[in-house]
Design a protein around this motif. Sequence first.
Motif, PDB file in Angstrom:
ATOM      1  N   ILE A 143       0.841  -1.202   0.000  1.00 47.43           N
ATOM      2  CA  ILE A 143       0.000   0.000   0.000  1.00 47.43           C
ATOM      3  C   ILE A 143       0.873   1.249   0.000  1.00 47.43           C
ATOM      4  CG2 ILE A 143      -1.535   1.391   1.467  1.00 47.43           C
ATOM      5  CD1 ILE A 143      -2.892  -1.271   2.273  1.00 47.43           C
ATOM      6  N   GLY A 144       1.846   1.306   0.913  1.00 47.67           N
ATOM      7  CA  GLY A 144       2.713   2.476   0.984  1.00 47.67           C
ATOM      8  C   GLY A 144       3.470   2.703  -0.304  1.00 47.67           C
ATOM      9  N   LYS A 145       3.991   1.628  -0.876  1.00 46.62           N
ATOM     10  CA  LYS A 145       4.772   1.761  -2.101  1.00 46.62           C
ATOM     11  C   LYS A 145       3.913   2.236  -3.263  1.00 46.62           C
ATOM     12  CE  LYS A 145       8.151  -0.703  -4.947  1.00 46.62           C
ATOM     13  NZ  LYS A 145       8.943  -1.960  -5.080  1.00 46.62           N
ATOM     14  N   VAL A 146       2.703   1.701  -3.371  1.00 48.56           N
ATOM     15  CA  VAL A 146       1.816   2.042  -4.486  1.00 48.56           C
ATOM     16  C   VAL A 146       1.370   3.500  -4.431  1.00 48.56           C
ATOM     17  CG1 VAL A 146      -0.498   1.637  -5.407  1.00 48.56           C
ATOM     18  CG2 VAL A 146       1.004  -0.297  -4.963  1.00 48.56           C
ATOM     19  N   ILE A 147       0.959   3.977  -3.246  1.00 49.52           N
ATOM     20  CA  ILE A 147       0.471   5.356  -3.180  1.00 49.52           C
ATOM     21  C   ILE A 147       1.602   6.354  -3.442  1.00 49.52           C
ATOM     22  CG2 ILE A 147      -1.525   4.855  -1.724  1.00 49.52           C
ATOM     23  CD1 ILE A 147       0.027   5.897   0.695  1.00 49.52           C
ATOM     24  N   ALA A 148       2.813   6.034  -2.938  1.00 52.08           N
ATOM     25  CA  ALA A 148       3.944   6.943  -3.126  1.00 52.08           C
ATOM     26  C   ALA A 148       4.385   6.977  -4.589  1.00 52.08           C
ATOM     27  CB  ALA A 148       5.108   6.520  -2.233  1.00 52.08           C
ATOM     28  N   LYS A 149       4.495   5.807  -5.188  1.00 55.70           N
ATOM     29  CA  LYS A 149       4.934   5.758  -6.590  1.00 55.70           C
ATOM     30  C   LYS A 149       3.911   6.408  -7.509  1.00 55.70           C
ATOM     31  CE  LYS A 149       6.892   2.727 -10.102  1.00 55.70           C
ATOM     32  NZ  LYS A 149       6.185   3.399 -11.195  1.00 55.70           N
ATOM     33  N   SER A 150       2.630   6.225  -7.196  1.00 58.28           N
ATOM     34  CA  SER A 150       1.573   6.862  -7.984  1.00 58.28           C
ATOM     35  C   SER A 150       1.709   8.382  -7.953  1.00 58.28           C
ATOM     36  CB  SER A 150       0.199   6.445  -7.433  1.00 58.28           C
ATOM     37  OG  SER A 150      -0.835   7.247  -7.953  1.00 58.28           O
ATOM     38  N   LEU A 151       2.002   8.912  -6.762  1.00 55.59           N
ATOM     39  CA  LEU A 151       2.172  10.362  -6.628  1.00 55.59           C
ATOM     40  C   LEU A 151       3.377  10.843  -7.438  1.00 55.59           C
ATOM     41  CD1 LEU A 151       1.437  13.066  -5.266  1.00 55.59           C
ATOM     42  CD2 LEU A 151       2.945  12.413  -3.388  1.00 55.59           C
ATOM     43  N   VAL A 152       4.493  10.149  -7.309  1.00 54.97           N
ATOM     44  CA  VAL A 152       5.702  10.520  -8.054  1.00 54.97           C
ATOM     45  C   VAL A 152       5.444  10.473  -9.557  1.00 54.97           C
ATOM     46  CG1 VAL A 152       8.044   9.771  -8.646  1.00 54.97           C
ATOM     47  CG2 VAL A 152       7.332   9.860  -6.248  1.00 54.97           C
ATOM     48  N   ASP A 153       4.803   9.408 -10.010  1.00 52.41           N
ATOM     49  CA  ASP A 153       4.507   9.283 -11.442  1.00 52.41           C
ATOM     50  C   ASP A 153       3.609  10.420 -11.928  1.00 52.41           C
ATOM     51  OD1 ASP A 153       6.006   6.992 -11.489  1.00 52.41           O
ATOM     52  OD2 ASP A 153       4.294   5.607 -11.515  1.00 52.41           O
ATOM     53  N   GLY A 154       2.635  10.812 -11.083  1.00 56.83           N
ATOM     54  CA  GLY A 154       1.749  11.906 -11.442  1.00 56.83           C
ATOM     55  C   GLY A 154       2.476  13.234 -11.539  1.00 56.83           C
ATOM     56  N   LEU A 155       3.409  13.465 -10.623  1.00 61.89           N
ATOM     57  CA  LEU A 155       4.191  14.703 -10.660  1.00 61.89           C
ATOM     58  C   LEU A 155       5.080  14.749 -11.904  1.00 61.89           C
ATOM     59  CD1 LEU A 155       5.263  14.933  -6.899  1.00 61.89           C
ATOM     60  CD2 LEU A 155       3.578  16.372  -8.072  1.00 61.89           C
ATOM     61  N   LYS A 156       5.698  13.628 -12.204  1.00 57.28           N
ATOM     62  CA  LYS A 156       6.569  13.579 -13.379  1.00 57.28           C
ATOM     63  C   LYS A 156       5.784  13.760 -14.669  1.00 57.28           C
ATOM     64  CE  LYS A 156      10.427  10.921 -11.502  1.00 57.28           C
ATOM     65  NZ  LYS A 156      11.233   9.684 -11.605  1.00 57.28           N
ATOM     66  N   ALA A 157       4.567  13.213 -14.698  1.00 54.53           N
ATOM     67  CA  ALA A 157       3.730  13.353 -15.894  1.00 54.53           C
ATOM     68  C   ALA A 157       3.380  14.809 -16.155  1.00 54.53           C
ATOM     69  CB  ALA A 157       2.459  12.523 -15.737  1.00 54.53           C
ATOM     70  N   LYS A 158       3.361  15.603 -15.087  1.00 52.49           N
ATOM     71  CA  LYS A 158       3.072  17.033 -15.231  1.00 52.49           C
ATOM     72  C   LYS A 158       4.342  17.872 -15.262  1.00 52.49           C
ATOM     73  CE  LYS A 158      -1.573  17.022 -13.225  1.00 52.49           C
ATOM     74  NZ  LYS A 158      -2.469  17.637 -12.214  1.00 52.49           N
ATOM     75  N   ASN A 159       5.488  17.194 -15.355  1.00 53.23           N
ATOM     76  CA  ASN A 159       6.787  17.872 -15.446  1.00 53.23           C
ATOM     77  C   ASN A 159       7.056  18.790 -14.259  1.00 53.23           C
ATOM     78  OD1 ASN A 159       7.514  16.730 -18.025  1.00 53.23           O
ATOM     79  ND2 ASN A 159       6.020  18.128 -18.953  1.00 53.23           N
ATOM     80  N   VAL A 160       6.614  18.369 -13.076  1.00 48.99           N
ATOM     81  CA  VAL A 160       6.895  19.143 -11.867  1.00 48.99           C
ATOM     82  C   VAL A 160       8.383  18.998 -11.550  1.00 48.99           C
ATOM     83  CG1 VAL A 160       6.423  19.385  -9.407  1.00 48.99           C
ATOM     84  CG2 VAL A 160       4.558  18.813 -10.990  1.00 48.99           C
ATOM     85  N   PRO A 161       9.097  20.094 -11.421  1.00 49.60           N
ATOM     86  CA  PRO A 161      10.548  20.010 -11.228  1.00 49.60           C
ATOM     87  C   PRO A 161      10.922  19.373  -9.895  1.00 49.60           C
ATOM     88  CG  PRO A 161       9.784  22.268 -10.942  1.00 49.60           C
ATOM     89  CD  PRO A 161       8.616  21.496 -11.474  1.00 49.60           C
ATOM     90  N   THR A 162      12.083  18.715  -9.891  1.00 53.18           N
ATOM     91  CA  THR A 162      12.595  18.111  -8.656  1.00 53.18           C
ATOM     92  C   THR A 162      13.546  19.049  -7.915  1.00 53.18           C
ATOM     93  OG1 THR A 162      14.392  17.071  -9.904  1.00 53.18           O
ATOM     94  CG2 THR A 162      12.397  15.768  -9.582  1.00 53.18           C
ATOM     95  N   ALA A 163      14.061  20.048  -8.607  1.00 49.66           N
ATOM     96  CA  ALA A 163      15.005  20.983  -7.992  1.00 49.66           C
ATOM     97  C   ALA A 163      14.275  21.987  -7.111  1.00 49.66           C
ATOM     98  CB  ALA A 163      15.786  21.721  -9.074  1.00 49.66           C
ATOM     99  N   ASP A 164      14.773  22.156  -5.886  1.00 54.95           N
ATOM    100  CA  ASP A 164      14.237  23.141  -4.945  1.00 54.95           C
ATOM    101  C   ASP A 164      12.755  22.907  -4.646  1.00 54.95           C
ATOM    102  OD1 ASP A 164      14.807  25.251  -3.216  1.00 54.95           O
ATOM    103  OD2 ASP A 164      13.899  26.711  -4.587  1.00 54.95           O
ATOM    104  N   THR A 165      12.324  21.646  -4.705  1.00 55.05           N
ATOM    105  CA  THR A 165      10.957  21.277  -4.330  1.00 55.05           C
ATOM    106  C   THR A 165      11.036  20.031  -3.456  1.00 55.05           C
ATOM    107  OG1 THR A 165      10.585  19.790  -6.206  1.00 55.05           O
ATOM    108  CG2 THR A 165      10.043  22.139  -6.522  1.00 55.05           C
TER     109      THR A 165
END
Length: 361
Positions: A143-165
């Motif tokens: 459960i923990g792995k799925v919800i976290a990875k889903s969030l990361v994948d969603g952020l990347k799909a929207k090109n949310v930067p990783t720098a200074d965030t």
Amino acid sequence: MIRHPSPRCSAFAVAFAATLLAGVAAHAAPLANTTVAFLMPDQGSTRYEEHDHPGFVAEMQKLCPTCKVIYQNANGDAARQQQQFNAAVSQGAKAIVLDPVDSTAAASLVKQAQGQGIKVVAYDRPIPSTPADFYVSFDNEAIGKVIAKSLVDGLKAKNVPTADTGLLEINGSPTDAAAGLIKKGIHEGLADGGYATLAEYDTPEWLPSKAQQWASGQVSRFGKKIVGVVAANDGTGGGAVAALKAAGVNPVPPVTGNDATIAGLQLIISGDQYNTISKPSEIVAAAAADVVAGLLGGDAVKPDTTLFGTPTKLFTPTLVTAANLKAEIVDKSINGKPIEAASVLCTSRYTEGCKTLGIMP
């Protein structure tokens, strides 16, 4: 290594229905007039009253119409749960299904019961230091792995930067071993995502109010650096959403959840929560009832694996987002009823969101 069963909840229901029907005749005689206890940990989530308890009672009635089920909820108080446990023992319970408030303190309860020949089934939350007779749960680490990875994948799909965030991480209760497994899974899901964890918090008793208070402080501290919140369940996720909104954050960054509560699903419908986990408690409750019947009826109960030295049956969780909420929650049924009815979800302020997702009462 944990072996994962099939992810389809409908398949679980069918399989367990077959198992239960096959076992009714065999279990009925030795179980007749037996007292069993079903002791739940808290009221921070509505699932115990709305799904787990009625689901367990319904299956026990199928297996043993003359059995008595004692139900108690400790409301987050380990001392109260011990009193409830002692009361169940004094009332002659031959098996106790225990979802512990404090997984460490529960070890003494297991020893106490087993010393008197009483079977203990750990439920949802494991009891790591002392093996129970069986453990039944959804796979909390997954459960923990799925919800976290889903969030990361969603952020990347929207090109949310990783720098200074970065992300906030809101875990469950520090006394709950299942919360520890979810936390471990979250760390795994975030490990290769590239987004820093700005701050992390273990929420006492899973209380949404505590999660909201902590998140509020982190919003003041980190401001626009926060691009997402990994919350371990819908209650803590809802607390994070409330804190973000109270601080005037708009739009609210994606927030995870778990349990597919009505409130959590409605936040997904409104666009304020990113995901949750569907794990119909009736499935695990039915499994717990079947385990009790097997243990007391003298039948072998087949585990999937062993966890913390305890024979274990784990169910695979289903991730729910706006994209599949209708299919996984409204259109899918357990025991002939939708997991959650559109008429319950699509109340006044959520009507437009339901229309957008194609959900009609």
